[in-house]
Design a protein around this motif. Sequence first.
Motif, PDB file in Angstrom:
ATOM      1  N   ARG A  12       0.963  -1.275  -0.096  1.00  0.00           N
ATOM      2  CA  ARG A  12       0.111  -0.042  -0.006  1.00  0.00           C
ATOM      3  C   ARG A  12       0.939   1.063   0.051  1.00  0.00           C
ATOM      4  NH1 ARG A  12      -3.802  -0.209   4.862  1.00  0.00           N
ATOM      5  NH2 ARG A  12      -4.739   1.713   3.953  1.00  0.00           N
ATOM      6  N   ILE A  13       1.744   1.513   0.838  1.00  0.00           N
ATOM      7  CA  ILE A  13       2.930   2.377   0.673  1.00  0.00           C
ATOM      8  C   ILE A  13       3.640   2.479  -0.575  1.00  0.00           C
ATOM      9  CG2 ILE A  13       4.957   3.161   1.847  1.00  0.00           C
ATOM     10  CD1 ILE A  13       3.943   2.273   4.512  1.00  0.00           C
ATOM     11  N   ARG A  14       4.025   1.286  -1.071  1.00  0.00           N
ATOM     12  CA  ARG A  14       4.639   1.294  -2.464  1.00  0.00           C
ATOM     13  C   ARG A  14       3.699   2.188  -3.384  1.00  0.00           C
ATOM     14  NH1 ARG A  14       5.733  -4.141  -1.505  1.00  0.00           N
ATOM     15  NH2 ARG A  14       7.422  -4.410  -0.676  1.00  0.00           N
ATOM     16  N   ALA A  15       2.503   1.560  -3.410  1.00  0.00           N
ATOM     17  CA  ALA A  15       1.665   2.037  -4.528  1.00  0.00           C
ATOM     18  C   ALA A  15       1.371   3.659  -4.449  1.00  0.00           C
ATOM     19  CB  ALA A  15       0.224   1.527  -4.452  1.00  0.00           C
ATOM     20  N   LEU A  27       1.093   9.919   4.313  1.00  0.00           N
ATOM     21  CA  LEU A  27       1.001   8.462   4.413  1.00  0.00           C
ATOM     22  C   LEU A  27       0.094   7.982   5.281  1.00  0.00           C
ATOM     23  CD1 LEU A  27       4.366   7.412   3.511  1.00  0.00           C
ATOM     24  CD2 LEU A  27       2.707   7.061   2.002  1.00  0.00           C
ATOM     25  N   HIS A  28       0.197   8.615   6.618  1.00  0.00           N
ATOM     26  CA  HIS A  28      -0.547   8.160   7.632  1.00  0.00           C
ATOM     27  C   HIS A  28      -2.022   8.827   7.365  1.00  0.00           C
ATOM     28  CE1 HIS A  28      -2.711   8.508  11.482  1.00  0.00           C
ATOM     29  NE2 HIS A  28      -2.492   9.597  11.467  1.00  0.00           N
ATOM     30  N   PRO A  36       3.364   5.375  14.157  1.00  0.00           N
ATOM     31  CA  PRO A  36       4.380   4.368  14.613  1.00  0.00           C
ATOM     32  C   PRO A  36       4.426   3.433  13.647  1.00  0.00           C
ATOM     33  CG  PRO A  36       3.179   5.044  16.484  1.00  0.00           C
ATOM     34  CD  PRO A  36       2.476   5.643  15.378  1.00  0.00           C
ATOM     35  N   ARG A  37       3.325   2.782  12.862  1.00  0.00           N
ATOM     36  CA  ARG A  37       3.359   1.717  11.862  1.00  0.00           C
ATOM     37  C   ARG A  37       3.865   2.064  10.721  1.00  0.00           C
ATOM     38  NH1 ARG A  37       3.283  -3.780  10.844  1.00  0.00           N
ATOM     39  NH2 ARG A  37       2.103  -4.308   9.188  1.00  0.00           N
ATOM     40  N   ILE A  38       3.469   3.395  10.322  1.00  0.00           N
ATOM     41  CA  ILE A  38       3.994   3.901   8.958  1.00  0.00           C
ATOM     42  C   ILE A  38       5.566   4.170   9.082  1.00  0.00           C
ATOM     43  CG2 ILE A  38       4.161   6.248   7.712  1.00  0.00           C
ATOM     44  CD1 ILE A  38       1.705   4.596   7.078  1.00  0.00           C
ATOM     45  N   GLY A  39       6.061   4.631  10.373  1.00  0.00           N
ATOM     46  CA  GLY A  39       7.395   4.742  10.500  1.00  0.00           C
ATOM     47  C   GLY A  39       8.231   3.518  10.408  1.00  0.00           C
ATOM     48  N   SER A  40       7.556   2.340  11.013  1.00  0.00           N
ATOM     49  CA  SER A  40       8.156   0.806  10.986  1.00  0.00           C
ATOM     50  C   SER A  40       8.137   0.447   9.556  1.00  0.00           C
ATOM     51  CB  SER A  40       7.694   0.050  11.882  1.00  0.00           C
ATOM     52  OG  SER A  40       7.646   0.459  13.040  1.00  0.00           O
ATOM     53  N   LEU A  41       7.224   0.897   8.682  1.00  0.00           N
ATOM     54  CA  LEU A  41       6.979   0.417   7.177  1.00  0.00           C
ATOM     55  C   LEU A  41       7.897   0.997   6.509  1.00  0.00           C
ATOM     56  CD1 LEU A  41       3.381   0.130   7.370  1.00  0.00           C
ATOM     57  CD2 LEU A  41       4.821  -1.902   7.112  1.00  0.00           C
ATOM     58  N   LEU A  42       8.061   2.442   6.591  1.00  0.00           N
ATOM     59  CA  LEU A  42       9.150   3.128   5.781  1.00  0.00           C
ATOM     60  C   LEU A  42      10.593   2.517   6.098  1.00  0.00           C
ATOM     61  CD1 LEU A  42       7.416   6.925   6.165  1.00  0.00           C
ATOM     62  CD2 LEU A  42       7.589   5.323   4.105  1.00  0.00           C
ATOM     63  N   TRP A  68       9.449  11.034   1.406  1.00  0.00           N
ATOM     64  CA  TRP A  68      10.035   9.659   1.244  1.00  0.00           C
ATOM     65  C   TRP A  68       9.390   9.637  -0.480  1.00  0.00           C
ATOM     66  CZ3 TRP A  68      12.940   6.926   3.754  1.00  0.00           C
ATOM     67  CH2 TRP A  68      13.156   7.303   5.293  1.00  0.00           C
ATOM     68  N   GLU A  69      10.174   8.908  -1.033  1.00  0.00           N
ATOM     69  CA  GLU A  69       9.691   8.502  -2.697  1.00  0.00           C
ATOM     70  C   GLU A  69      10.562   7.049  -3.015  1.00  0.00           C
ATOM     71  OE1 GLU A  69      12.901  11.134  -5.240  1.00  0.00           O
ATOM     72  OE2 GLU A  69      11.623  12.240  -4.292  1.00  0.00           O
TER      73      GLU A  69
END
Length: 86
Positions: A12-15, A27-28, A36-42, A68-69
């Motif tokens: 989902r983040i990649r997309a 993103l959040h 915090p989850r977004i940060g971990s995924l990034l 981020w990109e």
Amino acid sequence: MDRHPLERDLERIRALLRKGPKTTGELHAELRISSPRIGSLLNALYRRGEIHSPRCVPNSRGDPVYLWECRPDTPGTTDAEEAPSP
């Protein structure tokens, strides 16, 4: 069977990042995943070499935040000037 939640969230983040650069807050807001989850995924995507943050932008208080990109060499992204990650 459904994909693992981690991989689903990473995709989902990649997309979103394929469409253009985003901050953690953006993103959040779009994905409705905790900050915090977004940060971990990034962090996971960064460690895999799939994303980078070549620049910062000011937030509402004027403090710098990472933008981020996807890396230009990641499949499904467009070519862009490569800059070192912070």
